[in-house]
Design a protein around this motif. Sequence first.
Motif, PDB file in Angstrom:
ATOM      1  N   ASP A 285      10.631 111.143   9.101  1.00 32.57           N
ATOM      2  CA  ASP A 285      11.232 112.473   9.179  1.00 32.57           C
ATOM      3  C   ASP A 285      11.190 114.169   9.061  1.00 32.57           C
ATOM      4  N   ALA A 286      10.010 114.030   7.877  1.00 37.57           N
ATOM      5  CA  ALA A 286       9.765 115.132   7.009  1.00 37.57           C
ATOM      6  C   ALA A 286       8.957 116.243   7.847  1.00 37.57           C
ATOM      7  N   GLY A 287       9.603 117.762   7.190  1.00 34.50           N
ATOM      8  CA  GLY A 287       8.448 118.892   7.986  1.00 34.50           C
ATOM      9  C   GLY A 287       7.046 118.695   7.338  1.00 34.50           C
ATOM     10  N   VAL A 288       5.985 119.020   7.558  1.00 38.18           N
ATOM     11  CA  VAL A 288       5.360 119.355   7.002  1.00 38.18           C
ATOM     12  C   VAL A 288       3.965 120.459   7.392  1.00 38.18           C
ATOM     13  N   VAL A 289       3.924 120.740   5.598  1.00 33.98           N
ATOM     14  CA  VAL A 289       3.411 122.260   5.061  1.00 33.98           C
ATOM     15  C   VAL A 289       2.016 122.111   4.606  1.00 33.98           C
ATOM     16  N   VAL A 290       0.646 122.893   5.166  1.00 32.22           N
ATOM     17  CA  VAL A 290       0.332 122.802   4.246  1.00 32.22           C
ATOM     18  C   VAL A 290      -0.553 123.722   3.568  1.00 32.22           C
ATOM     19  N   TYR A 291      -1.056 124.002   2.464  1.00 31.50           N
ATOM     20  CA  TYR A 291      -1.447 124.747   1.956  1.00 31.50           C
ATOM     21  C   TYR A 291      -2.419 125.777   2.503  1.00 31.50           C
ATOM     22  N   VAL A 292      -2.948 126.837   3.094  1.00 31.90           N
ATOM     23  CA  VAL A 292      -4.583 126.848   3.554  1.00 31.90           C
ATOM     24  C   VAL A 292      -5.424 126.544   2.577  1.00 31.90           C
TER      25      VAL A 292
ATOM     26  N   ALA B 134      -1.627 125.082  13.910  1.00 32.55           N
ATOM     27  CA  ALA B 134      -0.758 125.291  12.700  1.00 32.55           C
ATOM     28  C   ALA B 134      -1.236 126.646  11.951  1.00 32.55           C
ATOM     29  N   ILE B 135      -2.112 127.110  12.162  1.00 26.88           N
ATOM     30  CA  ILE B 135      -2.418 128.580  11.787  1.00 26.88           C
ATOM     31  C   ILE B 135      -1.413 129.271  12.364  1.00 26.88           C
ATOM     32  N   GLU B 136      -1.817 129.651  13.637  1.00 29.10           N
ATOM     33  CA  GLU B 136      -0.490 130.664  14.642  1.00 29.10           C
ATOM     34  C   GLU B 136       0.696 130.212  14.463  1.00 29.10           C
ATOM     35  N   ARG B 137       0.995 129.000  13.901  1.00 25.15           N
ATOM     36  CA  ARG B 137       2.292 128.962  13.808  1.00 25.15           C
ATOM     37  C   ARG B 137       3.029 130.124  12.643  1.00 25.15           C
ATOM     38  N   MET B 138       1.680 129.566  11.682  1.00 21.33           N
ATOM     39  CA  MET B 138       2.040 130.904  10.523  1.00 21.33           C
ATOM     40  C   MET B 138       1.786 132.010  11.188  1.00 21.33           C
TER      41      MET B 138
ATOM     42  N   VAL C 288       8.536 127.695   5.053  1.00 23.97           N
ATOM     43  CA  VAL C 288       9.608 126.378   4.296  1.00 23.97           C
ATOM     44  C   VAL C 288      10.863 126.585   5.179  1.00 23.97           C
ATOM     45  N   ASN C 289      11.365 128.445   5.031  1.00 26.73           N
ATOM     46  CA  ASN C 289      12.355 128.688   5.405  1.00 26.73           C
ATOM     47  C   ASN C 289      12.310 128.478   6.911  1.00 26.73           C
ATOM     48  N   SER C 290      11.003 128.620   7.622  1.00 24.06           N
ATOM     49  CA  SER C 290      11.073 128.530   9.369  1.00 24.06           C
ATOM     50  C   SER C 290      11.624 126.752   9.867  1.00 24.06           C
ATOM     51  N   LEU C 291      11.040 126.037   9.121  1.00 21.75           N
ATOM     52  CA  LEU C 291      11.190 124.390   9.265  1.00 21.75           C
ATOM     53  C   LEU C 291      12.916 124.389   9.725  1.00 21.75           C
ATOM     54  N   PRO C 292      13.200 123.253  10.502  1.00 16.86           N
ATOM     55  CA  PRO C 292      14.310 122.651  11.074  1.00 16.86           C
ATOM     56  C   PRO C 292      14.872 121.132  10.033  1.00 16.86           C
ATOM     57  N   GLN C 293      13.942 120.924   9.091  1.00 19.58           N
ATOM     58  CA  GLN C 293      13.856 119.986   8.744  1.00 19.58           C
ATOM     59  C   GLN C 293      14.222 120.420   7.279  1.00 19.58           C
ATOM     60  N   LYS C 294      15.100 119.006   6.985  1.00 19.76           N
ATOM     61  CA  LYS C 294      15.573 118.834   5.229  1.00 19.76           C
ATOM     62  C   LYS C 294      14.345 118.940   4.304  1.00 19.76           C
ATOM     63  N   THR C 295      13.647 117.703   5.285  1.00 17.92           N
ATOM     64  CA  THR C 295      12.490 117.362   3.797  1.00 17.92           C
ATOM     65  C   THR C 295      11.233 118.142   4.394  1.00 17.92           C
ATOM     66  N   VAL C 296      10.880 118.329   3.434  1.00 21.78           N
ATOM     67  CA  VAL C 296       9.719 119.175   3.816  1.00 21.78           C
ATOM     68  C   VAL C 296       7.822 118.636   2.322  1.00 21.78           C
ATOM     69  N   LEU C 297       7.096 117.759   3.350  1.00 22.59           N
ATOM     70  CA  LEU C 297       5.716 117.161   2.973  1.00 22.59           C
ATOM     71  C   LEU C 297       5.562 118.952   2.233  1.00 22.59           C
ATOM     72  N   PHE C 298       4.560 118.227   1.076  1.00 22.40           N
ATOM     73  CA  PHE C 298       4.012 120.306   0.710  1.00 22.40           C
ATOM     74  C   PHE C 298       2.575 120.140   0.190  1.00 22.40           C
TER      75      PHE C 298
ATOM     76  N   ILE D 266       2.434 122.884   9.901  1.00 23.25           N
ATOM     77  CA  ILE D 266       2.299 124.532  10.104  1.00 23.25           C
ATOM     78  C   ILE D 266       1.234 124.425   9.129  1.00 23.25           C
ATOM     79  N   VAL D 267       0.420 125.381   8.684  1.00 22.58           N
ATOM     80  CA  VAL D 267      -0.307 126.484   7.247  1.00 22.58           C
ATOM     81  C   VAL D 267       0.650 127.326   6.844  1.00 22.58           C
ATOM     82  N   CYS D 268       0.627 127.386   5.198  1.00 26.69           N
ATOM     83  CA  CYS D 268       1.316 128.550   4.617  1.00 26.69           C
ATOM     84  C   CYS D 268       0.416 129.058   3.609  1.00 26.69           C
ATOM     85  N   THR D 269       0.479 130.336   3.125  1.00 29.82           N
ATOM     86  CA  THR D 269      -0.386 130.758   2.056  1.00 29.82           C
ATOM     87  C   THR D 269       0.524 130.931   0.664  1.00 29.82           C
ATOM     88  N   SER D 270      -0.097 131.057  -0.701  1.00 31.43           N
ATOM     89  CA  SER D 270       1.115 131.751  -1.930  1.00 31.43           C
ATOM     90  C   SER D 270       2.474 132.881  -1.362  1.00 31.43           C
TER      91      SER D 270
END
Length: 306
Positions: free
Chosen positions: A107-114, A298-302, A137-147, A126-130
């Motif tokens: 059920d976790a959201g999945v954010v990977v660093y670029v 995932a990159i375009e979502r970012m 992370v704030n943009s995700l609906p899930q309360k638990t996030v794999l990062f 979704i992807v993120c950078t520093s």
Amino acid sequence: MNTQEMVEKINKLKDERNAIILAHNYQVPEIQDIADFIGDSLELARKASGIKDKDVIVFCGVDFMAEMAAILNPDKIVLVPSPAARCPMAAQLPADRLIEYKNKYPDAGVVVYVNTLAETKAEADIVCTSANAIKVVNSLPQKTVLFGPDANLARWVAINVPEKKIIPVPQDGGCYVHKKITLDDIEKSRREHPFAELMVHPECPPEVQDAADFVLSTGQMIEHAGQSNSKEFIVGTERDMTYRLQKLYPEKRFYPINEKRICVQMKKNTVEGIYLSLKNMENKVSVKPEIADKAKKAIERMLEIK
Ligand code: 13P
Ligand code: SF4
């Protein structure tokens, strides 16, 4: 051939090939000097996504950055000066490992660093950078996030988004350059430059983040240094970031937190490497289309997050 002659040949080849040179803030000064665009990971991704009038991109950074430029530009040729410029952190979260975590936390959201390879990005929401990790992370609906894979950045995000549970994957991932930045480095540089502001990258260890005046991506360091009233800055990241800052703001002073904090992989790129890659059209970056399509989402979502 000396460097100046090589630079002249690169400029000619750039016209012939209709090429653009993109470079990360950690590139050696000679490369920063000839690049058409320099930036942090997010700025480079944004730039790469908007290139319309060029056929060839020479990407001076590390593997995951060049891959991202290739994913965003399937109709262009992306070259790298050195295929050996590979970020060791990007290999710390292979796709199969991320799938194991996803199965454990369905059920976790999945954010990977670029700083991951395309196969891993393809498994992320979704992807993120520093620069945008907190917003992403704030943009995700899930309360638990794999990062992952950077556990220090995960910790920085967790502090800034306390209403969510951030699970670092793996537990101990990180960058060997930033992990080596210590409280001793801070103490020594603060003693030498008592009036300087201390900016550190969020890949730095927790105690270093806590002792700094500002925790910033490399692009944010540039923005901050431009706006601050301070005239001196200690720069807690890769050494050549100070070259970039010093050139932008010659009236201010920038000190590396420790001259030895060097990313060896970023330094594999050379002016000669740029010349040879353009001359021979060698070291082309390719990503399997089925992986590229998924990673691109995932990159375009970012990139949609402003
Ligand atoms: P930035 O996106 O802040 O430039 O960071 C990239 C990187 O590799 C840091 O080590
Ligand atoms: Fe990778 Fe660290 Fe080098 Fe950045 S500085 S490219 S995270 S090894």
